[in-house]
Design a protein around this motif. Structure first.
Motif, PDB file in Angstrom:
ATOM      1  N   GLU A 236     -71.488  -1.349-122.537  1.00  0.00           N
ATOM      2  CA  GLU A 236     -71.129  -1.291-123.953  1.00  0.00           C
ATOM      3  C   GLU A 236     -70.789   0.136-124.370  1.00  0.00           C
ATOM      4  O   GLU A 236     -69.855   0.360-125.156  1.00  0.00           O
ATOM      5  N   ALA A 237     -71.537   1.110-123.849  1.00  0.00           N
ATOM      6  CA  ALA A 237     -71.249   2.512-124.159  1.00  0.00           C
ATOM      7  C   ALA A 237     -69.883   2.920-123.624  1.00  0.00           C
ATOM      8  O   ALA A 237     -69.136   3.662-124.274  1.00  0.00           O
ATOM      9  N   LEU A 238     -69.528   2.432-122.435  1.00  0.00           N
ATOM     10  CA  LEU A 238     -68.216   2.738-121.876  1.00  0.00           C
ATOM     11  C   LEU A 238     -67.102   2.138-122.727  1.00  0.00           C
ATOM     12  O   LEU A 238     -66.068   2.766-122.968  1.00  0.00           O
ATOM     13  N   TRP A 251     -59.297   8.169-120.772  1.00  0.00           N
ATOM     14  CA  TRP A 251     -59.613   9.167-121.779  1.00  0.00           C
ATOM     15  C   TRP A 251     -61.032   8.910-122.258  1.00  0.00           C
ATOM     16  O   TRP A 251     -61.379   7.780-122.639  1.00  0.00           O
ATOM     17  N   LEU A 252     -61.846   9.928-122.250  1.00  0.00           N
ATOM     18  CA  LEU A 252     -63.257   9.807-122.591  1.00  0.00           C
ATOM     19  C   LEU A 252     -63.550  10.519-123.906  1.00  0.00           C
ATOM     20  O   LEU A 252     -63.243  11.706-124.066  1.00  0.00           O
ATOM     21  N   ASP A 253     -64.165   9.796-124.841  1.00  0.00           N
ATOM     22  CA  ASP A 253     -64.656  10.374-126.092  1.00  0.00           C
ATOM     23  C   ASP A 253     -66.062  10.905-125.814  1.00  0.00           C
ATOM     24  O   ASP A 253     -67.037  10.146-125.788  1.00  0.00           O
ATOM     25  N   LEU A 272     -68.119   5.442-114.751  1.00  0.00           N
ATOM     26  CA  LEU A 272     -66.777   5.948-115.007  1.00  0.00           C
ATOM     27  C   LEU A 272     -66.266   6.748-113.809  1.00  0.00           C
ATOM     28  O   LEU A 272     -65.126   6.560-113.351  1.00  0.00           O
ATOM     29  N   LEU A 273     -67.095   7.635-113.272  1.00  0.00           N
ATOM     30  CA  LEU A 273     -66.676   8.460-112.138  1.00  0.00           C
ATOM     31  C   LEU A 273     -66.474   7.622-110.882  1.00  0.00           C
ATOM     32  O   LEU A 273     -65.570   7.900-110.080  1.00  0.00           O
ATOM     33  N   ARG A 274     -67.314   6.618-110.678  1.00  0.00           N
ATOM     34  CA  ARG A 274     -67.126   5.746-109.511  1.00  0.00           C
ATOM     35  C   ARG A 274     -65.788   5.021-109.588  1.00  0.00           C
ATOM     36  O   ARG A 274     -65.071   4.903-108.591  1.00  0.00           O
ATOM     37  N   ARG A 321     -60.516  14.638-126.783  1.00  0.00           N
ATOM     38  CA  ARG A 321     -61.194  13.893-125.732  1.00  0.00           C
ATOM     39  C   ARG A 321     -61.038  14.559-124.373  1.00  0.00           C
ATOM     40  O   ARG A 321     -60.429  15.619-124.258  1.00  0.00           O
ATOM     41  N   LEU A 322     -61.585  13.878-123.359  1.00  0.00           N
ATOM     42  CA  LEU A 322     -61.461  14.368-121.986  1.00  0.00           C
ATOM     43  C   LEU A 322     -60.581  13.409-121.190  1.00  0.00           C
ATOM     44  O   LEU A 322     -60.759  12.185-121.249  1.00  0.00           O
TER      45      LEU A 322
END
Length: 436
Positions: A236-238, A251-253, A272-274, A321-322
């Motif tokens: 849910e956080a993702l 794109w990451l907030d 996310l990294l995986r 963002r990233l």
């Protein structure tokens, strides 16, 4: 234990429709031999093909003869048995880990070549208790203490199933004794140089009536439920903090991710990294913690680069963002496509109709062919600058381009399959494995 009881344990793991062909890993020990015989009793009347896979690790002088003996027992019972032999030099260190890696590699390779998507393993209640203790001694957190899951993916197309985790070993031994079936005793299971054997011996001394083992297995099941709840919160956080692109980047907030509890943020960031980096295992916790604490800064971790962006454009630190994308360093080996069998029944663009075989490229993309591709290969784009990308720079930042999957014929760039059709038809079909 009987075949009907095994069937009840298998049903929720196999799901529907029930597969036409399943495999079972059979070492010849009491546990795996009992599972194989029971699985055959359950599968045969249902018209399900069962294949028993026997791995000869070549670590002991007797292993080849033992593998043949197990195969003979199974063939006498009418079960198809296949001996898979490990090649190469004997490992010099961490022998059990090396043997496990080789075993799973051989099993996965055989299953991939025969269209098998479910592999049964004979881990039982005592195995689960030993695993929990071993991980507790190493200081594991919730994930480690959840021990072994009843079902988990080994590869993109192979699911490991453990239907016996609730069963004590004694019931499996009794099933063999009831039919007068002998089994193989592996002497390495008594070698006290191995940590698992030490834990097994200690557990045997402390647990005279089996209650401790039962309670440890229950603890592992409780931890598994907690892990599942945390993973759901991380998903849910993702969803709240990440925007994905079909080309395999995101794109990451950062602010949205940091607003979650730290444990949830760490799990979300690891997943996310995986996904973006294409690696099966998560990053080390220490590295992940440092990254979460400095998310506004450029960083590299787990084959991923994180760069400050806004709407796809690179920005100074602290604004927007990233961008999270696969590094072009450490590229996968180019994949020749000429020897790959095309999938049949692939009307463009109906991906759900994809049939076996299916491959995974770089751990990030599902891959299939709609027609033979002799002379073609799949590799990272690298420094090439195709016009199709130059026209989409506002959507796909240049930092992403070198790691994109590209179709080549010799030194000629043919196209970028993840961005649309290649040639007159979707000859190469690719989809980012965004498995949240």
């Amino acid at each position: 234990m009987g075949a009907a009881e095994l069937g009840r344990a298998l049903a929720p793991l196999l799901g529907k429709p029930v597969p036409k062909h399943i495999a079972v890993a059979c070492s010849g020990g009491a546990d795996s031999l009992a599972l194989t015989l029971l699985a055959d009793q359950w599968a045969r009347p249902r018209g399900i093909k069962l294949s028993a896979l026997i791995v000869d690790h070549r670590l002991r002088q007797q292993s080849a003869a033992e593998a043949r003996q197990v195969a003979d027992w199974l063939k006498a019972a009418g079960i198809a048995a296949h001996i898979l032999t490990r090649r190469g030099a004997r490992p010099k260190a961490d022998i059990q880990a090396a043997a496990r890696a080789a075993r799973y590699g051989l099993l996965a390779e055989w299953c991939a070549g025969h269209g098998v998507r479910h592999l049964l393993l004979a881990h039982h209640r005592e195995d689960q208790a030993e695993t929990l203790l071993l991980r507790a001694l190493r200081g594991s957190g919730i994930d480690g203490l959840a021990a072994m899951a009843p079902s988990r993916p080994l590869t993109a197309d192979l699911q490991l199933l453990r239907p016996l985790l609730d069963q004590p070993k004694a019931r499996l031994v009794a099933a063999l004794q009831a039919r007068g079936q002998a089994w193989i005793e592996d002497p390495s299971n008594r070698n006290t140089a191995f940590a698992r054997v030490q834990v097994r011996a200690a557990l045997g001394q402390l647990d005279q009536d089996g209650s401790l083992t039962r309670h440890l297995a229950t603890t592992a099941a409780n931890m598994a439920r907690a892990r599942q709840a945390l993973e759901q919160l991380a998903s849910e956080a993702l969803h709240r903090s990440v925007a994905w692109h079909e080309a395999g980047f995101a794109w990451l907030d950062a602010a949205a991710l940091r607003a979650a509890p730290e444990e949830i943020g760490l799990r979300a960031l690891a997943r996310l990294l995986r996904l973006v980096g294409g690696l099966p295992e998560p990053p080390r916790l220490e590295s992940l913690q440092r990254l979460l604490n400095h998310l506004d800064e450029p960083a590299t971790l787990h084959r991923c680069r994180l760069l400050p962006v806004a709407q796809g454009r690179l920005l100074p630190v602290g604004q927007g963002r990233l961008l999270v994308h696969r590094e072009a360093r450490f590229p996968p080996e180019p994949l020749p496509l000429g020897s790959l069998q095309p999938g049949r029944g692939l009307p463009n663009p109906a991906w759900p109709s994809l049939v076996w075989p299916r491959l995974v490229w770089d751990g990030r993309f599902d891959l299939a062919l709609s027609r033979p591709m002799p002379g073609y290969r799949l590799a990272m784009l690298g420094k090439a600058l195709p016009p199709a990308l130059l026209a989409r720079e506002a959507e796909i930042p240049r930092a992403v381009w070198p790691s994109l999957p590209a179709l080549w014929r010799g030194k000629t760039l043919v196209g970028l399959p993840v961005l649309g059709p290649v040639g007159k038809a979707d000859a190469v079909i690719m989809r980012f494995r965004n498995s949240l």
